[in-house]
Design an enzyme around this catalytic site. Sequence first.
Site, PDB file in Angstrom:
ATOM      1  N   ASP A  80     -57.816 -14.122  26.876  1.00 32.22           N
ATOM      2  CA  ASP A  80     -56.679 -15.038  26.269  1.00 32.22           C
ATOM      3  C   ASP A  80     -56.747 -16.416  26.965  1.00 32.22           C
ATOM      4  OD1 ASP A  80     -54.253 -15.993  25.312  1.00 32.22           O
ATOM      5  OD2 ASP A  80     -52.869 -14.970  26.866  1.00 32.22           O
TER       6      ASP A  80
ATOM      7  N   HIS B 243     -56.130 -22.303  22.492  1.00 27.37           N
ATOM      8  CA  HIS B 243     -55.733 -22.892  23.651  1.00 27.37           C
ATOM      9  C   HIS B 243     -56.474 -22.654  24.863  1.00 27.37           C
ATOM     10  CE1 HIS B 243     -53.805 -19.434  26.027  1.00 27.37           C
ATOM     11  NE2 HIS B 243     -53.759 -19.105  24.520  1.00 27.37           N
TER      12      HIS B 243
ATOM     13  N   ASP C 112     -55.562 -23.333  28.036  1.00 26.41           N
ATOM     14  CA  ASP C 112     -54.815 -23.106  29.472  1.00 26.41           C
ATOM     15  C   ASP C 112     -54.777 -21.695  29.448  1.00 26.41           C
ATOM     16  OD1 ASP C 112     -53.235 -23.344  26.896  1.00 26.41           O
ATOM     17  OD2 ASP C 112     -51.476 -22.973  28.491  1.00 26.41           O
TER      18      ASP C 112
ATOM     19  N   GLU D 245     -56.617 -16.530  18.723  1.00 29.76           N
ATOM     20  CA  GLU D 245     -55.935 -15.745  19.989  1.00 29.76           C
ATOM     21  C   GLU D 245     -56.516 -14.300  19.837  1.00 29.76           C
ATOM     22  OE1 GLU D 245     -53.642 -16.198  22.174  1.00 29.76           O
ATOM     23  OE2 GLU D 245     -52.575 -17.973  21.837  1.00 29.76           O
TER      24      GLU D 245
ATOM     25  N   GLU E 286     -50.318 -24.188  25.530  1.00 26.84           N
ATOM     26  CA  GLU E 286     -49.694 -23.013  24.875  1.00 26.84           C
ATOM     27  C   GLU E 286     -49.109 -22.053  25.465  1.00 26.84           C
ATOM     28  OE1 GLU E 286     -49.377 -19.211  22.456  1.00 26.84           O
ATOM     29  OE2 GLU E 286     -50.813 -19.510  24.331  1.00 26.84           O
ATOM     30  N   GLU E 287     -49.468 -21.643  26.678  1.00 26.00           N
ATOM     31  CA  GLU E 287     -48.810 -20.747  27.593  1.00 26.00           C
ATOM     32  C   GLU E 287     -47.528 -21.202  28.128  1.00 26.00           C
ATOM     33  OE1 GLU E 287     -49.649 -18.160  27.879  1.00 26.00           O
ATOM     34  OE2 GLU E 287     -51.710 -17.775  27.792  1.00 26.00           O
TER      35      GLU E 287
END
Length: 319
Positions: free
Chosen positions: A46, A16, A18, A102, A79-80
Amino acid sequence: MARGTGGGRSLMLNGHLDTVSLADYDGDPLDPQIRDGRMYGRGTFDMKGGIAAMMAAAARATAHGSLRGDVILACVADEEHGSAGTEEVLESFSADAAIVTEPSHLEVTLAHKGFAWFEVEIEGRAAHGSRPELGVDAIAKAGHFLVALEELGRRLAEGPAHPLLGTGTVHAAVIRGGEEPSTYPAHCRITLERRTVPGESADTVQTELTAVLDHLAATVPDFRYRLTHGLHREPFEADPDAPIVRTPTRHAEQALGRRPAVRAEPSWTDCALLDRAGIPCLLFGADGAGAHAATEYVDLASLDRLTDILTATIADFCS
């Protein structure tokens, strides 16, 4: 997507783009700083590091065009929060397996928790503060539910545990109620989160919460409620014997000189969406620290190892 020559297994690498908020970062969150073998900055751990590794690995593994299977890079958004990015990818693409990069400290991650959000509205009756015989204090009634919710959390902690993830949890996240000091509040709304483990679902959580609330309605005078289902995501558990688990584990062991640790992730990831879509997957990513924290960094040596492991995995799995 890099198309293979045909007849091989396809592999999706998912990460991801974001990040969480920049507001509470200590320093300039968008100025990457390299110190002592680490890169600091918001999202380095992250999970911009994982995205960089999977992009570099895919470029290396497909450079000569000799793979039989397709390689798909899914750099997704959201995703967050709600994972709209991976949901949209899955509307148009599938694969024989996937790796979500991740951060995992170069440990093979075979499970993670899910979550379910609910809103509980405790209904009171508005009245002037001088007329208690007319009013029902929704905030005071909500206190009974908060005590019961804490007790539910204790029961969960003492109940059956998943071998990697432990037990599910529950907590009250947001509470709103009341209009002014001189009025009995007619409503009090509590938003809660229930973290789930394999074997639990939003439906089982709703049944669990309904039982708690119905007991209060039967035992606490004037206790009335409404329970509303919010966003939920399933927990995830990989098959440890699946090819997409065995292949990167074998290459990680060669790169690290030891068998990588097997772990679970307490937070949710897009692995669950891929798994639900019928794509076997696992989570495997770089080392570092500070996800969602005031200081965040990725370990650069681990990023190099991750890239090597992913390159070898792609070449092996898609050959």
